[in-house]
Write a protein that holds these residues in place. Structure first.
Motif, PDB file in Angstrom:
ATOM      1  N   SER A  16      21.361 -39.489   4.938  1.00  0.00           N
ATOM      2  CA  SER A  16      20.761 -39.949   3.683  1.00  0.00           C
ATOM      3  C   SER A  16      20.790 -41.475   3.594  1.00  0.00           C
ATOM      4  CB  SER A  16      21.501 -39.335   2.500  1.00  0.00           C
ATOM      5  OG  SER A  16      21.089 -39.917   1.297  1.00  0.00           O
ATOM      6  N   LEU A  17      21.891 -42.060   4.011  1.00  0.00           N
ATOM      7  CA  LEU A  17      22.016 -43.517   3.976  1.00  0.00           C
ATOM      8  C   LEU A  17      21.039 -44.171   4.954  1.00  0.00           C
ATOM      9  CD1 LEU A  17      23.786 -45.624   2.540  1.00  0.00           C
ATOM     10  CD2 LEU A  17      25.294 -45.566   4.509  1.00  0.00           C
ATOM     11  N   ILE A  18      20.912 -43.610   6.141  1.00  0.00           N
ATOM     12  CA  ILE A  18      19.986 -44.164   7.128  1.00  0.00           C
ATOM     13  C   ILE A  18      18.543 -43.985   6.674  1.00  0.00           C
ATOM     14  CG2 ILE A  18      19.145 -43.870   9.491  1.00  0.00           C
ATOM     15  CD1 ILE A  18      22.071 -43.265  10.254  1.00  0.00           C
ATOM     16  N   ARG A  19      18.241 -42.830   6.073  1.00  0.00           N
ATOM     17  CA  ARG A  19      16.886 -42.590   5.553  1.00  0.00           C
ATOM     18  C   ARG A  19      16.567 -43.580   4.430  1.00  0.00           C
ATOM     19  NH1 ARG A  19      17.548 -37.784   3.416  1.00  0.00           N
ATOM     20  NH2 ARG A  19      17.816 -36.877   5.466  1.00  0.00           N
ATOM     21  N   ARG A  20      17.575 -43.858   3.591  1.00  0.00           N
ATOM     22  CA  ARG A  20      17.377 -44.821   2.502  1.00  0.00           C
ATOM     23  C   ARG A  20      17.081 -46.211   3.056  1.00  0.00           C
ATOM     24  NH1 ARG A  20      21.071 -44.604  -2.643  1.00  0.00           N
ATOM     25  NH2 ARG A  20      20.102 -46.202  -3.890  1.00  0.00           N
ATOM     26  N   ALA A  25      13.198 -50.399   4.101  1.00  0.00           N
ATOM     27  CA  ALA A  25      12.634 -51.405   5.009  1.00  0.00           C
ATOM     28  C   ALA A  25      11.118 -51.281   5.089  1.00  0.00           C
ATOM     29  CB  ALA A  25      13.257 -51.266   6.392  1.00  0.00           C
ATOM     30  N   LEU A  26      10.617 -50.065   5.135  1.00  0.00           N
ATOM     31  CA  LEU A  26       9.166 -49.879   5.163  1.00  0.00           C
ATOM     32  C   LEU A  26       8.511 -50.381   3.879  1.00  0.00           C
ATOM     33  CD1 LEU A  26       8.846 -46.378   6.845  1.00  0.00           C
ATOM     34  CD2 LEU A  26       8.237 -48.599   7.802  1.00  0.00           C
ATOM     35  N   ILE A  27       9.157 -50.143   2.746  1.00  0.00           N
ATOM     36  CA  ILE A  27       8.615 -50.624   1.471  1.00  0.00           C
ATOM     37  C   ILE A  27       8.591 -52.148   1.438  1.00  0.00           C
ATOM     38  CG2 ILE A  27       9.099 -50.772  -1.010  1.00  0.00           C
ATOM     39  CD1 ILE A  27      10.082 -47.850  -0.809  1.00  0.00           C
ATOM     40  N   ALA A  57      14.417 -58.040   1.330  1.00  0.00           N
ATOM     41  CA  ALA A  57      15.528 -57.745   2.238  1.00  0.00           C
ATOM     42  C   ALA A  57      16.870 -57.938   1.541  1.00  0.00           C
ATOM     43  CB  ALA A  57      15.437 -58.632   3.474  1.00  0.00           C
ATOM     44  N   GLY A  58      16.958 -58.952   0.684  1.00  0.00           N
ATOM     45  CA  GLY A  58      18.192 -59.164  -0.077  1.00  0.00           C
ATOM     46  C   GLY A  58      18.467 -58.031  -1.045  1.00  0.00           C
TER      47      GLY A  58
END
Length: 77
Positions: A16-20, A25-27, A57-58
């Motif tokens: 879930s954390l990696i998917r988030r 990042a894509l957004i 990114a921040g």
């Protein structure tokens, strides 16, 4: 407190954390490209895109850090 994914014991929470992170990042990338295209008639459209990229990114880093902290606390009980 350790700052690795090993501190999160549940593999579903890790996923879930990696998917988030991946979705965020894509957004951020999509938003920066879109802002660069929308600011094309401005004097510095690349600067606008970079500003959105850095700001996004921040915000993404803060979001992931807070989610990670919550997962670590939840897994430790």
């Amino acid at each position: 407190m350790t700052y690795t994914l090993q501190a999160v014991e549940n593999s579903a929470e890790k996923a879930s954390l990696i998917r988030r992170l991946r979705t965020g990042a894509l957004i951020v990338i999509f938003a920066s490209v879109l802002c660069g295209l929308l600011a094309w008639n401005e004097p510095h459209p690349v600067a606008v895109a970079l500003a959105v990229l850095v700001g996004g990114a921040g915000i993404l880093a803060i979001d992931i850090a807070v989610a990670y902290r919550a997962l670590v606390r939840r897994s430790k009980g």
